[in-house]
Design a protein around this motif. Structure first.
Motif, PDB file in Angstrom:
ATOM      1  N   CYS A 120       0.826  -1.204   0.000  1.00 32.84           N
ATOM      2  CA  CYS A 120       0.000   0.000   0.000  1.00 32.84           C
ATOM      3  C   CYS A 120       0.870   1.268   0.000  1.00 32.84           C
ATOM      4  N   LEU A 121       1.979   1.208   0.741  1.00 30.19           N
ATOM      5  CA  LEU A 121       2.834   2.382   0.856  1.00 30.19           C
ATOM      6  C   LEU A 121       3.594   2.690  -0.431  1.00 30.19           C
ATOM      7  N   THR A 122       3.553   1.791  -1.412  1.00 27.74           N
ATOM      8  CA  THR A 122       4.161   2.068  -2.720  1.00 27.74           C
ATOM      9  C   THR A 122       3.509   3.297  -3.345  1.00 27.74           C
ATOM     10  N   CYS A 123       2.218   3.485  -3.095  1.00 29.28           N
ATOM     11  CA  CYS A 123       1.487   4.633  -3.651  1.00 29.28           C
ATOM     12  C   CYS A 123       1.076   5.660  -2.598  1.00 29.28           C
ATOM     13  N   HIS A 124       0.833   5.216  -1.358  1.00 26.12           N
ATOM     14  CA  HIS A 124       0.230   6.085  -0.348  1.00 26.12           C
ATOM     15  C   HIS A 124       1.211   6.676   0.659  1.00 26.12           C
ATOM     16  N   SER A 125       2.508   6.407   0.522  1.00 27.84           N
ATOM     17  CA  SER A 125       3.485   6.996   1.450  1.00 27.84           C
ATOM     18  C   SER A 125       3.736   8.451   1.064  1.00 27.84           C
ATOM     19  N   ARG A 126       4.315   9.203   1.989  1.00 29.84           N
ATOM     20  CA  ARG A 126       4.627  10.604   1.707  1.00 29.84           C
ATOM     21  C   ARG A 126       5.500  10.750   0.471  1.00 29.84           C
ATOM     22  N   ALA A 127       6.475   9.860   0.325  1.00 29.13           N
ATOM     23  CA  ALA A 127       7.418   9.964  -0.790  1.00 29.13           C
ATOM     24  C   ALA A 127       6.785   9.613  -2.135  1.00 29.13           C
ATOM     25  N   ALA A 128       5.713   8.814  -2.137  1.00 30.64           N
ATOM     26  CA  ALA A 128       5.158   8.303  -3.391  1.00 30.64           C
ATOM     27  C   ALA A 128       3.978   9.087  -3.937  1.00 30.64           C
ATOM     28  N   ILE A 129       3.322   9.898  -3.131  1.00 33.30           N
ATOM     29  CA  ILE A 129       2.066  10.514  -3.578  1.00 33.30           C
ATOM     30  C   ILE A 129       2.234  11.491  -4.728  1.00 33.30           C
ATOM     31  N   GLY A 130       3.410  12.066  -4.874  1.00 29.51           N
ATOM     32  CA  GLY A 130       3.645  12.972  -5.996  1.00 29.51           C
ATOM     33  C   GLY A 130       3.546  12.250  -7.323  1.00 29.51           C
TER      34      GLY A 130
END
Length: 155
Positions: free
Chosen positions: A80-90
């Protein structure tokens, strides 16, 4: 002798109650007797729209608007964090996980998602096209607020 009679009466009562339940208790398996296994219901289809669902009440965990088949979420990896982490949302344009997911038990903010909020599907579930199993008269909080406001205006 009295104890034996009471025990027999208790057993007979339980058997009668079980027989009554077998014939009269409404279940979610209306055509299959309780003592038998019926055919499995078809799996509901996951809605894969990527359209965010409206929440029904404050603090409701958001529903997942896409498929998560084969997503690995364990102590070593969180897909999930692949897309929803702070670093990935851009790059992903997905919403970032809530800031509450970075707070530890002492309400201190961490640099990464706290371990107690790391397993996303403990709270978040995919939306399916499943029909409700039982009738439901739930109304969302906005409907309740509109009702209260209309009552106040009427008085």
């Amino acid at each position: 002798m009295k104890r034996i009679a009471m025990s027999l009466f208790a057993v007979a009562s339980l058997l009668a109650a079980a027989a009554f339940a077998q014939e009269n208790v409404s279940t979610l398996r209306p055509t299959t007797p309780l003592a038998e296994n019926g055919p499995a219901a078809p799996m509901p289809k996951v809605e894969n729209t990527d359209i965010r669902q409206v929440r029904n009440y404050p603090e409701q965990p958001p529903l997942i608007p896409h498929k998560i088949d084969n997503y690995q979420v364990d102590k070593n990896s969180n897909k999930c964090l692949t897309c929803h982490s702070r670093a990935a949302i851009g790059d992903s344009q997905a919403p970032m996980v809530s800031i509450t997911h970075f707070m530890n038990r002492d309400n201190q903010f961490l640099a990464s998602v706290t371990p107690r909020r790391y397993f996303c599907n403990q709270c978040h579930v995919v939306q399916t096209d499943a029909k409700p199993l039982v009738e439901n008269d739930f109304v969302d909080v906005d409907t309740v607020l509109e009702y209260v406001k209309s009552k106040e205006e009427a008085n």
